[in-house]
Write an enzyme that holds these catalytic residues in place. Structure first.
Site, PDB file in Angstrom:
ATOM      1  N   ASP A  58     -59.757 -71.097  24.970  1.00  0.00           N
ATOM      2  CA  ASP A  58     -60.336 -69.895  24.503  1.00  0.00           C
ATOM      3  C   ASP A  58     -59.933 -68.920  26.485  1.00  0.00           C
ATOM      4  O   ASP A  58     -59.972 -67.579  26.300  1.00  0.00           O
ATOM      5  CB  ASP A  58     -62.201 -69.691  24.156  1.00  0.00           C
ATOM      6  CG  ASP A  58     -63.596 -71.086  25.543  1.00  0.00           C
ATOM      7  OD1 ASP A  58     -62.267 -71.255  26.441  1.00  0.00           O
ATOM      8  OD2 ASP A  58     -63.890 -70.758  25.308  1.00  0.00           O
ATOM      9  N   GLU A  91     -58.434 -76.350  21.534  1.00  0.00           N
ATOM     10  CA  GLU A  91     -59.390 -76.505  23.037  1.00  0.00           C
ATOM     11  C   GLU A  91     -59.150 -76.232  24.123  1.00  0.00           C
ATOM     12  O   GLU A  91     -57.110 -76.137  24.627  1.00  0.00           O
ATOM     13  CB  GLU A  91     -59.747 -78.509  22.296  1.00  0.00           C
ATOM     14  CG  GLU A  91     -60.961 -79.012  23.166  1.00  0.00           C
ATOM     15  CD  GLU A  91     -62.184 -78.588  22.243  1.00  0.00           C
ATOM     16  OE1 GLU A  91     -62.532 -77.400  22.200  1.00  0.00           O
ATOM     17  OE2 GLU A  91     -62.055 -79.346  20.738  1.00  0.00           O
ATOM     18  N   SER A 149     -72.578 -77.940  22.102  1.00  0.00           N
ATOM     19  CA  SER A 149     -73.162 -76.207  22.558  1.00  0.00           C
ATOM     20  C   SER A 149     -74.622 -76.469  22.203  1.00  0.00           C
ATOM     21  O   SER A 149     -75.226 -75.506  21.933  1.00  0.00           O
ATOM     22  CB  SER A 149     -72.213 -75.710  21.134  1.00  0.00           C
ATOM     23  OG  SER A 149     -71.332 -75.506  21.410  1.00  0.00           O
ATOM     24  N   ASP A 205     -68.092 -71.780  22.391  1.00  0.00           N
ATOM     25  CA  ASP A 205     -69.359 -71.441  21.704  1.00  0.00           C
ATOM     26  C   ASP A 205     -70.504 -71.407  21.157  1.00  0.00           C
ATOM     27  O   ASP A 205     -71.037 -71.120  20.593  1.00  0.00           O
ATOM     28  CB  ASP A 205     -70.609 -72.718  23.288  1.00  0.00           C
ATOM     29  CG  ASP A 205     -69.445 -73.700  23.694  1.00  0.00           C
ATOM     30  OD1 ASP A 205     -68.487 -74.034  23.175  1.00  0.00           O
ATOM     31  OD2 ASP A 205     -69.701 -74.337  24.787  1.00  0.00           O
TER      32      ASP A 205
HETATM   33  C1  GLA Z   1     -66.418 -76.248  26.398  1.00  0.00           C
HETATM   34  C2  GLA Z   1     -66.728 -74.163  26.512  1.00  0.00           C
HETATM   35  C3  GLA Z   1     -65.621 -73.678  25.622  1.00  0.00           C
HETATM   36  C4  GLA Z   1     -64.613 -73.913  25.786  1.00  0.00           C
HETATM   37  C5  GLA Z   1     -64.598 -75.734  25.450  1.00  0.00           C
HETATM   38  C6  GLA Z   1     -62.591 -76.191  24.818  1.00  0.00           C
HETATM   39  O1  GLA Z   1     -67.471 -76.572  24.918  1.00  0.00           O
HETATM   40  O2  GLA Z   1     -67.798 -73.922  26.850  1.00  0.00           O
HETATM   41  O3  GLA Z   1     -66.574 -72.589  26.331  1.00  0.00           O
HETATM   42  O4  GLA Z   1     -63.647 -73.999  26.264  1.00  0.00           O
HETATM   43  O5  GLA Z   1     -65.270 -75.971  26.495  1.00  0.00           O
HETATM   44  O6  GLA Z   1     -62.344 -75.531  24.196  1.00  0.00           O
END
Ligand code: GLA
Length: 397
Positions: free
Chosen positions: A53, A50, A142, A188
């Site tokens: 990315d 987490e 998402s 996501d």
């Molecule tokens: C959100 C963002 C992703 C990622 C997560 C944390 O979902 O859209 O790109 O950074 O948070 O891991």
């Protein structure tokens, strides 16, 4: 998708087909014609990895059997319809770029994808889209990436562009970053486009190289519960952007391009605000290690052993990265207290959902404990369901 139960779910494709039919039906009733096709893209949870990315790090999402279905035909003007919130339609002769008189709200995800395709050398013309989605909205699962990815593969197919799925994920991210204006990473969109049924996807966000890792819970008598805390979840308050900025600043001070290249255990001598940058960095570096350890355990053929890594990830997100919330902590603590093998927040944080790895037989007890803890603390009643690793985005018909 089951509403809130531990019953075995129907096959993902059967469910995607149902949503596709609802989208097609909406298309017929709004536009008075049969759509040329229907495409579906799922929401996701991230098992571990987490806030890595956008640091060129490792992630491990799997797709959930919740889908956004898009019924689409080429048209003379842009017309977007969504069944969400009782139904609404947006019409536009031209789609402007991000800085023009642009489309707002949910339609921005669709307009953004059309714009981003053009920017990336894949021009598309106008379409009519009718959307129907059951990805829970605002739950950190998402739902917006699912809309983007369904629209993206639909537009690419209808306008004859063959786009590699990893490149498609970058294009959907461009839409989100530049058109919608949310500074997210690529997690996501990659999850929605690249995950495969029955697997978690181990991906290196530096180059989007990846492999699918079988995620067989049943033989070990295990289950993953998703706990939607129903607390509002937002990146808009700037906290998400602030974390990104901290990581970039830490990388700059270390003289590396991204925290992926920071040496293990790196510490800045003069980090501001009570060591804030060092704590942010420690989260990212240890989280990458936890992902690699998770992959090793899963590829060794067991799932139960990853529980402690999940729980350690939560502690790091709560204490070092400071992106958890009262609701997420309550859910994680209650799940662990009731015997979960591991539990953590999933997604961006500040609300949204948590996951818990449990013995399947203990799932009802864990769920009851989570609900009880929320009630005792005066928090919204969470929605708990059993996760299953579903198929990624695909054309349904
Ligand atoms: C959100 C963002 C992703 C990622 C997560 C944390 O979902 O859209 O790109 O950074 O948070 O891991």
């Amino acid at each position: 998708m089951p509403a809130a139960s531990h019953a075995a779910a129907e096959p993902a494709d059967a469910h995607a087909a149902e949503l596709a039919e609802a989208a097609a039906e909406s298309f017929r009733s709004v536009f008075g014609a049969e759509p040329e096709g229907v495409w579906a893209a799922p929401g996701r949870v991230n098992l571990i990895g987490e806030h890595t990315d956008y640091n060129d790090g490792f992630v491990m999402p799997f797709a959930l059997p919740f889908y956004a279905a898009a019924a689409v035909s080429k048209a003379e003007a842009w017309e977007f319809h969504s069944t969400y919130g009782g139904g609404s339609t947006v019409r536009s002769e031209h789609l402007d770029g991000p800085s023009g008189g642009r489309v707002d709200g949910w339609a921005a995800y669709l307009a953004g994808v059309a714009w981003a395709l053009g920017e990336s050398g894949y021009p598309v013309g106008p379409v009519r889209i009718a959307l129907h989605s059951d990805v829970p909205h605002g739950a950190g699962l998402s739902s917006s990436a699912a809309l983007e990815c369904a629209a993206l593969i639909a537009l690419a197919d209808l306008y004859g562009h063959r786009i590699d799925r990893a490149e498609a994920a970058r294009i959907a991210q461009l839409a989100e970053n530049e058109y919608v204006g949310a500074p997210t990473g690529v997690l996501d969109q990659s999850a929605s486009l690249l995950c495969t049924e029955g697997n978690v996807m181990f991906m290196d966000c530096r180059d989007l190289s990846r492999r699918q890792v079988p995620f067989d819970l049943e033989p070990e008598g295990l289950a993953v519960l998703v706990i939607d805390t129903r607390a509002p979840h937002r990146h808009a308050d700037g906290e998400y952007g602030a974390r990104r900025a901290d990581c970039e600043e830490a990388a700059r001070r270390l003289g590396v391009g991204s925290l992926r290249d920071a040496p293990p255990g790196a510490v800045l001598a003069d980090a501001p605000d009570g060591d804030r940058l060092n704590r942010r960095m420690r989260h990212v570096l240890t989280e990458n290690e936890r992902v690699l350890a998770t992959v090793r355990i899963l590829e060794g053929g067991t799932v139960a052993g990853i529980g402690e890594l999940l729980t350690a990830s939560h502690a790091s997100l709560r204490d070092d990265y400071e992106v958890s919330s009262v609701e997420l902590d309550a859910a994680v603590d209650a799940a662990l207290g009731a015997g979960a093998l591991g539990a953590r927040m999933t997604g961006g944080g500040f609300g949204g959902s948590a996951i818990a790895l449990v013995e399947a037989a203990a799932a009802p007890k864990v769920e009851a404990a989570v609900l009880e803890a929320a009630a005792a603390a005066g928090l919204p009643t969470p929605r708990v369901f059993t996760a299953r690793a579903a198929a990624g985005a695909h054309r349904v018909r």
